[in-house]
Write an enzyme that holds these catalytic residues in place. Sequence first.
Site, PDB file in Angstrom:
ATOM      1  N   CYS A  49      38.102  37.057  46.647  1.00 56.85           N
ATOM      2  CA  CYS A  49      37.886  35.870  45.833  1.00 56.85           C
ATOM      3  C   CYS A  49      37.282  34.742  46.662  1.00 56.85           C
ATOM      4  O   CYS A  49      36.118  34.833  47.022  1.00 56.85           O
ATOM      5  CB  CYS A  49      39.180  35.480  45.114  1.00 56.85           C
ATOM      6  SG  CYS A  49      38.843  34.612  43.572  1.00 56.85           S
TER       7      CYS A  49
ATOM      8  N   HIS B  69      40.687  40.455  42.497  1.00 58.28           N
ATOM      9  CA  HIS B  69      41.855  40.606  43.371  1.00 58.28           C
ATOM     10  C   HIS B  69      42.350  42.050  43.351  1.00 58.28           C
ATOM     11  O   HIS B  69      43.185  42.410  42.527  1.00 58.28           O
ATOM     12  CB  HIS B  69      42.992  39.694  42.899  1.00 58.28           C
ATOM     13  CG  HIS B  69      42.704  38.243  43.091  1.00 58.28           C
ATOM     14  ND1 HIS B  69      43.182  37.521  44.163  1.00 58.28           N
ATOM     15  CD2 HIS B  69      41.980  37.380  42.353  1.00 58.28           C
ATOM     16  CE1 HIS B  69      42.761  36.275  44.071  1.00 58.28           C
ATOM     17  NE2 HIS B  69      42.032  36.166  42.973  1.00 58.28           N
TER      18      HIS B  69
ATOM     19  N   GLU C 231      44.340  43.426  45.264  1.00 58.63           N
ATOM     20  CA  GLU C 231      45.753  43.508  45.680  1.00 58.63           C
ATOM     21  C   GLU C 231      46.712  43.585  44.489  1.00 58.63           C
ATOM     22  O   GLU C 231      47.790  44.175  44.605  1.00 58.63           O
ATOM     23  CB  GLU C 231      46.124  42.335  46.602  1.00 58.63           C
ATOM     24  CG  GLU C 231      46.198  40.938  45.978  1.00 58.63           C
ATOM     25  CD  GLU C 231      44.866  40.214  45.888  1.00 58.63           C
ATOM     26  OE1 GLU C 231      43.810  40.878  45.901  1.00 58.63           O
ATOM     27  OE2 GLU C 231      44.864  38.968  45.776  1.00 58.63           O
TER      28      GLU C 231
END
Length: 535
Positions: free
Chosen positions: A384, A510, A512
Amino acid sequence: MSATKYIFVTGGVASSLGKGIISSSLAKLLQARGYNVTIQKLDPYLNVDPGTLNPYEHGECYVTDDGAETDLDLGHYERFLGVPTSQSNNVTTGRIYQSVIDKERRGDFLGKTVQIIPHITDEIKRRIKLLGKQGQFDFVITEIGGTVGDIESLPYIESVRQLRYELGTANSLIIHLTLVPYLKASGELKTKPTQHSVKMLLENGVQPDVLVLRTEHELSEDIRRKVALFCNVANDSVIQSIDVSTIYEVPLLMQKEGLDQVVLNKLNIPTNKKVELKPWKEFVEKVKKPEHTVTIGLVGKYVELPDAYKSIVEGFIHGGAVNNTKVNLKYIHSENLTEANVSQELAGLKGILVAPGFGSRGISGKVEAVRFARENNVPFLGICLGMQCAVIEYARNVLGYKDANSVEMSRTTAYPVIDLMEEQKGVTDKGGTMRLGSYPCTVKKESNAYRAYKTTEINERHRHRYEFNNKYFSDFENAGMIPTGINADTNLVEIVEIPTHRWFVGVQFHPEYKSTVLNPHPLFVSFVKAAMEVE
Ligand code: GLN
């Protein structure tokens, strides 16, 4: 199973005892027996969601597929269960009050006085039962945020009391998590705080069925019996939760302690279903006994509080385990990085991750870190804001656009290589207004992203206002930074790479948030692998 069973998890004595991990572990064990389980978190603060909270306050803001900005515990739920959560899985006091007050303004209460009991508690109960009503879950586990005794938690505890009565003991269960402190001087474990905490629950009309006791030392049979006696629970319902080196071991520990067994017994559910935990156990083995280690730097401005990067940290654990590797994360404060010290600060790292973030604090350090990774062929992952910094760095140092910047950092830059998204231009409210949630992305075949994902069509979660400025698309492409992931509907650039570099990937989304124990994220797996190949 006929009716959905509701399990409530409350906490006492101290905060941060790990209600989220206990809830996730129990859910995992029930799931391993073939049941469908979901977990919900009720947060007792007045923010409508944690999206407006500074990460220093509550750690990372976790984003779901449906674009909800939620508490980081939802990340644990997804990582443990591998099942997506949604807006309904996280409710704050702010959201509860907002809907009750909206109803009041609409005139829905027909002239009645609107009160905490029954109106706020009704709304809390509605939100809890909403998940059960979807019909797909055998169990809804509701974690009540905060600690028993807090003024803010009272309406939630009261709702649990009412629901317990409405649902009955065959359909509901209350687990209370407390701490048994160890007094080093006298070498004793103390149960009094637990007794007091249960008393406090009783004062509110709630009797827990199961107690989970966090402890640094083994609890003797005597201690367990004492707690059972003073707290009106059965002996087998006093469960020890001793400290372990990885949170992923907690389900195995809870299984050994019989938490799932006790829960099923109490709810009159036969326990003959086989528990399938083999892949989980293999994962825990790999985490505990890695064959290799690799050091990766995490450059961010919230590094004083690693919870601010919770999902990234966990993503490295998952991606590391696949590679039989422990990833040593070195936290590097972006505010302390300068052109003068960057090579010294980042020396020896086998990979560099530049973290997400907002605002200009620490930006120049992040740009320096990107430059170091790019010039020294160190594997790089920018997430990001980290991707945006990679674009800024390339513009300034390769394209020669000296003043290049994101419009977030400089409204007057001559080269707005990262610009405000069109649909963001009229937005003034901060809460829930970013580009949020899951969006599709098409990945170019010749790319590290494709080699990682092994597919061209992916979906990833977003949380940002700014984007790669397509005005400069061909400038970047001609100069060697290639957009390798594009949203086909909007043309937004979602991934950039430098093919001449060994592994340089910037992602606007993202990754993650989607990494789980049994489905480690391909980008983390591949980034760790690239880092391991650095001599
Ligand atoms: N501040 C940037 C934006 O809003 C990046 C956000 C992030 O890193 N999550 O676009």
